[in-house]
Design a protein around this motif. Sequence first.
Motif, short mmCIF file in Angstrom:
data_model
loop_
_atom_site.label_atom_id
_atom_site.label_comp_id
_atom_site.label_asym_id
_atom_site.label_seq_id
_atom_site.Cartn_x
_atom_site.Cartn_y
_atom_site.Cartn_z
N ALA A 39 0.19 4.65 61.11
CA ALA A 39 -1.06 4.45 60.36
C ALA A 39 -1.41 2.96 60.34
N ALA A 40 -2.71 2.67 60.41
CA ALA A 40 -3.17 1.29 60.36
C ALA A 40 -2.96 0.72 58.96
N THR A 41 -2.97 -0.59 58.89
CA THR A 41 -2.79 -1.27 57.60
C THR A 41 -3.87 -0.81 56.62
N GLY A 42 -3.44 -0.45 55.43
CA GLY A 42 -4.37 0.01 54.42
C GLY A 42 -4.62 1.51 54.43
N GLU A 43 -4.16 2.20 55.49
CA GLU A 43 -4.32 3.65 55.58
C GLU A 43 -3.14 4.34 54.88
N PRO A 44 -3.33 5.55 54.36
CA PRO A 44 -2.23 6.27 53.69
C PRO A 44 -1.08 6.55 54.66
N ARG A 45 0.15 6.39 54.17
CA ARG A 45 1.33 6.53 55.03
C ARG A 45 2.37 7.49 54.46
N THR A 46 2.39 7.67 53.14
CA THR A 46 3.44 8.46 52.49
C THR A 46 2.84 9.63 51.73
N LEU A 47 3.71 10.56 51.36
CA LEU A 47 3.27 11.66 50.51
C LEU A 47 2.89 11.15 49.13
N GLY A 48 3.51 10.04 48.72
CA GLY A 48 3.13 9.43 47.46
C GLY A 48 1.68 8.97 47.47
N ASP A 49 1.18 8.54 48.65
CA ASP A 49 -0.23 8.15 48.76
C ASP A 49 -1.16 9.35 48.54
N LEU A 50 -0.62 10.54 48.76
CA LEU A 50 -1.40 11.76 48.53
C LEU A 50 -1.15 12.34 47.14
N GLY A 51 -0.46 11.59 46.28
CA GLY A 51 -0.28 12.00 44.89
C GLY A 51 1.01 12.71 44.58
N LEU A 52 1.91 12.87 45.56
CA LEU A 52 3.18 13.54 45.28
C LEU A 52 4.09 12.58 44.52
N SER A 53 4.55 13.01 43.34
CA SER A 53 5.38 12.15 42.50
C SER A 53 6.57 12.95 41.99
N GLY B 148 13.96 16.03 38.65
CA GLY B 148 13.97 16.49 40.04
C GLY B 148 12.79 17.37 40.40
N SER B 149 11.92 17.65 39.46
CA SER B 149 10.71 18.42 39.75
C SER B 149 9.61 17.48 40.24
N PHE B 150 8.53 18.06 40.73
CA PHE B 150 7.43 17.28 41.27
C PHE B 150 6.18 17.42 40.39
N ARG B 151 5.31 16.45 40.48
CA ARG B 151 4.00 16.53 39.83
C ARG B 151 2.96 15.91 40.76
N LEU B 152 1.72 16.28 40.56
CA LEU B 152 0.62 15.74 41.35
C LEU B 152 -0.06 14.63 40.57
N ASP B 153 -0.01 13.42 41.11
CA ASP B 153 -0.69 12.28 40.51
C ASP B 153 -2.14 12.30 41.00
N SER B 154 -3.00 12.94 40.26
CA SER B 154 -4.39 13.13 40.67
C SER B 154 -5.13 11.80 40.84
N ASP B 155 -4.82 10.84 40.00
CA ASP B 155 -5.50 9.53 40.12
C ASP B 155 -5.16 8.89 41.45
N ARG B 156 -3.90 8.93 41.83
CA ARG B 156 -3.48 8.33 43.09
C ARG B 156 -4.12 9.08 44.27
N LEU B 157 -4.13 10.39 44.21
CA LEU B 157 -4.73 11.19 45.28
C LEU B 157 -6.22 10.90 45.40
N ASN B 158 -6.93 10.89 44.29
CA ASN B 158 -8.38 10.65 44.33
C ASN B 158 -8.69 9.25 44.86
N ARG B 159 -7.86 8.28 44.53
CA ARG B 159 -8.08 6.93 45.03
C ARG B 159 -7.95 6.91 46.56
N THR B 160 -6.94 7.61 47.07
CA THR B 160 -6.75 7.67 48.52
C THR B 160 -7.92 8.38 49.20
N LEU B 161 -8.37 9.48 48.60
CA LEU B 161 -9.48 10.24 49.19
C LEU B 161 -10.78 9.44 49.15
#
Length: 472
Positions: free
Chosen positions: A337-351, A356-369
Amino acid sequence: MDSSTSSLVSRLGGGSGVDMVKLASDLAEARYATQIARLESRNEQLEARVSAAAQLRGQFSQLASALGERIRTGDLSPQATIGSPAVAGVSVAPGASPRGSYSLEVTRLAQGQVLALPGPASAADPVGEGALTIRFGSVADGGFTADSGRNPLEFTVAAGETLEQVAARITAANAGVSAYVANGTNGPELVLKGGEGGASGFIVEVTNTGSAGPLDGLGWNPASDSGQLRQGAQDAAFLLDTVAMTSPTNRVTNLPAGIQLDLRGTNTGAPTTIGFADRSGQVAGVMGDLVAALNDIAGQVRALGDPQAGDLGSDPGLRALRSAFASLSAAVVMPNAATGEPRTLGDLGLSLNRDGSFRLDSDRLNRTLTESPQGAAAMFTTGLFGVFATVDRLARTASSRADPGSLAGSEARYSAQLQRNADALDKIAEQQERLRERMTREFVSADTRVASSNSTLSFLRTQIDMWTARSQ
């Protein structure tokens, strides 16, 4: 001899009348009861471990399969759009993740060669006797260049065959040309149609072995054409982003960004635009589904890995999966991925939560989108990198029987132990049977001797009684 065996032996009493066969069977069973119980108890544990490992592995494989299907053909598949649908239908090859827009100008459609050859006065009349050969290649500038890679279509025309029969035989050969009889204003004509593309032209050679007749009229080559050629074979021609391209068919693949075209019409001088629909809503939806699915698996991991009650407590395959989950949100899934482009699942809101469970960080996801909608969409591909490749790699790792540290490796190990236990139980059964047979022989022999002694004693008592009676 253990207490169970001693108890059974005490039932012998002092003489015959005992069921010696049953007694031998009971003693043999008691002799190996403890070993059998221990192995059967262990088998129950192993079967539970095999089932748990297979179930957990299957959940991960199902997740990867479902995600791949959504990317290939579902709501995550790239949706291409075109300004002029009459010019072409547009789609995207599976696994591609196109961006931006492209211009398309179609100057020529691919088409196949069409010949209309004169036949007899009636379609039911014989055409004559001889041979007919259709050779394939390129027809251009009044000449023909044969394609050495294609075999000609050759067959004999028997006496009495009609034009319709000849047409049916050509079509049935499925050799790249079809035929039918058209009854037009000039009488019956044999219409031959070849496949699309400039290299799919053909000539017709006729050898008449009878008298001159309608069969001679079925021969054709471009040098002697007098109107029988109704349409020439040609490739499609178009410009994609002003770059000239050709295709032997109107179905065009292997284009940049995975674009696929079904050409329908020309638009010379008036290019149309190809674009791709925004998939931000679909990305948000699939991330919510992915988090829910991962939590289902994480819940199973916690329950099965419980040191006290879990079927896979201390299992190495389960530990490896737990470790992979712990680093999932930070894993780089788009290394190119180019600089500044999303690279990780965390960039898509996976937290990851502390438990040990997961949650969706909607703010992080919306910022990426918002900042990089196309970059986020590009993470959902069936290629070497991306969300699917990461999940699929975890599923494949868990299912690798060659890796002793995987769930499948654990499953194989437990299954091998089950087989060894089964072999041990078979061996015990053989030993038990041999013991039963030996004890049966010994007990029956002993019972026979006791019965014989009792018979002798009875005889002596009778004699004594007789002697005593006589002496009185």
